[in-house]
Design an enzyme around this catalytic site. Structure first.
Site, PDB file in Angstrom:
ATOM      1  N   LYS A  12     -45.293 -20.165 150.417  1.00  0.00           N
ATOM      2  CA  LYS A  12     -45.189 -19.005 150.479  1.00  0.00           C
ATOM      3  C   LYS A  12     -45.650 -18.051 149.120  1.00  0.00           C
ATOM      4  O   LYS A  12     -46.353 -18.538 148.250  1.00  0.00           O
ATOM      5  CB  LYS A  12     -43.613 -18.938 150.342  1.00  0.00           C
TER       6      LYS A  12
HETATM    7  C1  LIG Z   1     -39.841 -17.348 159.459  1.00  0.00           C
HETATM    8  C2  LIG Z   1     -39.419 -18.241 158.557  1.00  0.00           C
HETATM    9  N1  LIG Z   1     -38.159 -18.262 158.319  1.00  0.00           N
HETATM   10  C3  LIG Z   1     -37.464 -19.478 157.560  1.00  0.00           C
HETATM   11  C4  LIG Z   1     -38.335 -20.470 157.098  1.00  0.00           C
HETATM   12  C5  LIG Z   1     -37.767 -21.217 156.227  1.00  0.00           C
HETATM   13  O1  LIG Z   1     -37.973 -21.337 154.961  1.00  0.00           O
HETATM   14  P1  LIG Z   1     -37.557 -22.492 153.802  1.00  0.00           P
HETATM   15  O2  LIG Z   1     -38.451 -23.736 153.973  1.00  0.00           O
HETATM   16  O3  LIG Z   1     -37.653 -22.114 152.698  1.00  0.00           O
HETATM   17  O4  LIG Z   1     -36.218 -23.091 154.405  1.00  0.00           O
HETATM   18  C6  LIG Z   1     -39.523 -20.212 157.238  1.00  0.00           C
HETATM   19  C7  LIG Z   1     -40.465 -21.393 156.719  1.00  0.00           C
HETATM   20  O5  LIG Z   1     -41.645 -21.379 156.704  1.00  0.00           O
HETATM   21  C8  LIG Z   1     -40.208 -19.306 157.970  1.00  0.00           C
HETATM   22  O6  LIG Z   1     -41.616 -19.384 158.271  1.00  0.00           O
END
Ligand SMILES: Cc1ncc(COP(=O)(O)O)c(C=O)c1O
Length: 405
Positions: A203
Site C-alpha cells: 500500500k
Molecule cells: C479494496 C481492499 N479492501 C480491503 C483490503 C484489506 O486490507 P488489509 O490487507 O490491510 O486487511 C484490501 C487489501 O488489499 C483491499 O484491496
C-alpha cells in the site's frame, strides 16, 4: 531504445528507508514493543493529517472494516451493498458477522461502485417494511453501503452519501487504496462516514501489516477501540504503566486486532514521507499517461475533475479487439520481459465462495464483465527509477507492436 531488463522488476516494493529502520530499532530497544506510546502518537498524527476526530490503529484494514460494521450493529439479519470489483476483504467482513453481502456493478470510467446501480438495486430489490428496507426474497434488512476507491480514485461520495441518507443506510468507506486521495481538497477519511485504511506491504503507506479506522463519532471510536482488544475496558499499556492499576473488566467478547508499536513506528515515519512518496507515484502515472497516449491499443486510467488520485494502482485497459492476444498472454509477455504486473481484481461475483453462496450470474454485472478481461495493473511505486518506468513503457509498446491485430 532501452534494451531488455537484466533483472525482474517486482510489481510492488515497500519504500523503507534508514529512518523507518531506526524508528523500529528505537522501539525494540525501548522495552515496550506492543501497542503503546508509538501507536498513540501514530493515531494522533494520522487523525490530524486526515482531518478527522478519531483514528484507531489496527492490525489490518480488514479488522477496521469488520469492527466498523460491528460497531454499526450489522448482524445476521442484515445486508450490505458493495462493489464487485474489490478484494475479498471488503465483503468477507459482512460474512464474519453472519450478514449477506450484495455485489453491485461499477462505473465505466473509474471502476468504482456505481451510485446509479446502487439506487437501482435498492429500488428493484428492496421494499420498505417494519422500519427497514427488506430484500424481497431474503427478507434481509439493508443496513449499509461500502464504497471502494478502486486503485485510489475517489468514489462519487457526494452521490453515495446522499443515497445513504435518503434510504437511511450507513456508509463504511473502504479506503484501502485511497491514501492520500481527496475530493475538492477534503481527504478520504474526512467525508463524514467511518473509514478503513490499509497499511499492507503493497500500500501507499505501509507498516508491513496494519490498518486505521477513522471517524468523527465518539461512540463509534470507543466501540472499535474496545472490540479491537478483547472487549477489555482498558489497554495493557495503561495497566502496565508506572501509575497503572491491575484491574480490568471484560465487557464484551472482542477481537485481537491491535497494532504493535513496532509497526506504528514504521507508520509514523511513512506518514511524514507520504506526500513525497505520492508525488513520485503521481509522476510515474503522468509518465505512463504521456507514453501510452500514442498507443491506441491501450486505454489509460481517467481521472475526474476536482479529485486527487492516490495512485495505489495504475490500471491499464487493453483494447483486445485491436490485439491478437488476450490479457493472460499480455501478462505472460510482460513477465518474459521481466516486468511484474497483476490484475485487480477478479470480480467477487466470479469467486466460487460468493457464486455458490449467492448464485450470482455474470449477466448481473455487464460493466465488470466487459472491463475485467481487459484490465492489467502496471507497477507504480515510489522506489521505481526512471529506468524502471521506461522499461515498463518499452515492454508495453513492444508487446503491442508484435501483437497488433
Ligand atoms: C479494496 C481492499 N479492501 C480491503 C483490503 C484489506 O486490507 P488489509 O490487507 O490491510 O486487511 C484490501 C487489501 O488489499 C483491499 O484491496
Amino acid at each position: 531504445m532501452p534494451g531488455p531488463r537484466d533483472s525482474h522488476l517486482p510489481f510492488a516494493l515497500p519504500d523503507i528507508t534508514d529512518e523507518e529502520i531506526q524508528a523500529v530499532t528505537a522501539v525494540l530497544r525501548s522495552g515496550w514493543i506492543t501497542t503503546g506510546p508509538e501507536t498513540k502518537a501514530f493515531e494522533q498524527e494520522f487523525a490530524r493529517y486526515i482531518g478527522v476526530g478519531h483514528a484507531v490503529a489496527l492490525n489490518s484494514c480488514t479488522a477496521a472494516l469488520h469492527l466498523a460494521l460491528e460497531a454499526l450493529g450489522v448482524t445476521e439479519s442484515d445486508e450490505v451493498l458493495t462493489s464487485t470489483i474489490t478484494f475479498t476483504a471488503t465483503a468477507e467482513v459482512v460474512e464474519y458477522l453472519g450478514g449477506r453481502s450484495r455485489f453491485i456493478d461499477v462505473e465505466r470510467d473509474t471502476l468504482n461502485l456505481s451510485p446509479d446501480r446502487v439506487r437501482e438495486t435498492i429500488e428493484r430489490q428492496y421494499d420498505w417494511r417494519d422500519g427497514f428496507w427488506r430484500h424481497r426474497e431474503t427478507e434481509g434488512r439493508l443496513r449499509a453501503i461500502v464504497p471502494v476507491h478502486y486503485g485510489g480514485h475517489p468514489c462519487d461520495m457526494e452521490t453515495l452519501l446522499a443515497i445513504a441518507a435518503e434510504y437511511e443506510l450507513k456508509v463504511v468507506d473502504d479506503a484501502a487504496h485511497a491514501l492520500p486521495a481527496s475530493i475538492g481538497g477534503r481527504r478520504i477519511g474526512a467525508m463524514g462516514c467511518p473509514t478503513a485504511f490499509s497499511f499492507y506491504a503493497t500500500k501507499t503507506l505501509t507498516t508491513g501489516e496494519g490498518g486505521m479506522f477513522c471517524t468523527d463519532d465518539d461512540s463509534l471510536a470507543d466501540r472499535v477501540r474496545l472490540m479491537s482488544l478483547h472487549g477489555i475496558s482498558r489497554g495493557a499499556w495503561k495497566r502496565y504503566a508506572a501509575d497503572g492499576s491491575w484491574f480490568y473488566e471484560v465487557v464484551d467478547a472482542g477481537y485481537k486486532y491491535n497494532l504493535t508499536d513496532i509497526a506504528a513506528a514504521i507508520g509514523r515515519v511513512q506518514l511524514r514521507r507520504l506526500e513525497q512518496m505520492w508525488e513520485r507515484r503521481r509522476a510515474i502515472a503522468a509518465r505512463y499517461d504521456r507514453e501510452f497516449a500514442s498507443v491506441p491499443e491501450v486505454e489509460v486510467p481517467s481521472v475526474r475533475e476536482g479529485v486527487r488520485h492516490a495512485w495505489h494502482l495504475y490500471p491499464l485497459r487493453l483494447r483486445l479487439e485491436q490485439l491478437q492476444i488476450d490479457r493472460a498472454q499480455f501478462l505472460e509477455k510482460l513477465r518474459k520481459r521481466q516486468i511484474g504486473a497483476s490484475v485487480h481484481f477478479i470480480p467477487l461475483h466470479r469467486q466460487p465462495f460468493y457464486t455458490q453462496r449467492y448464485g450470482y450470474q455474470a449477466t448481473d454485472f455487464p460493466l465488470s464483465e466487459q472491463e475485467y478481461p481487459r484490465l492489467i495493473s502496471l507497477p507504480i511505486y515510489s522506489r521505481m527509477s526512471e529506468g524502471d518506468v521506461e522499461s515498463v513503457t518499452a515492454a508495453v509498446r513492444d508487446i503491442v507492436q508484435e501483437s497488433r491485430a
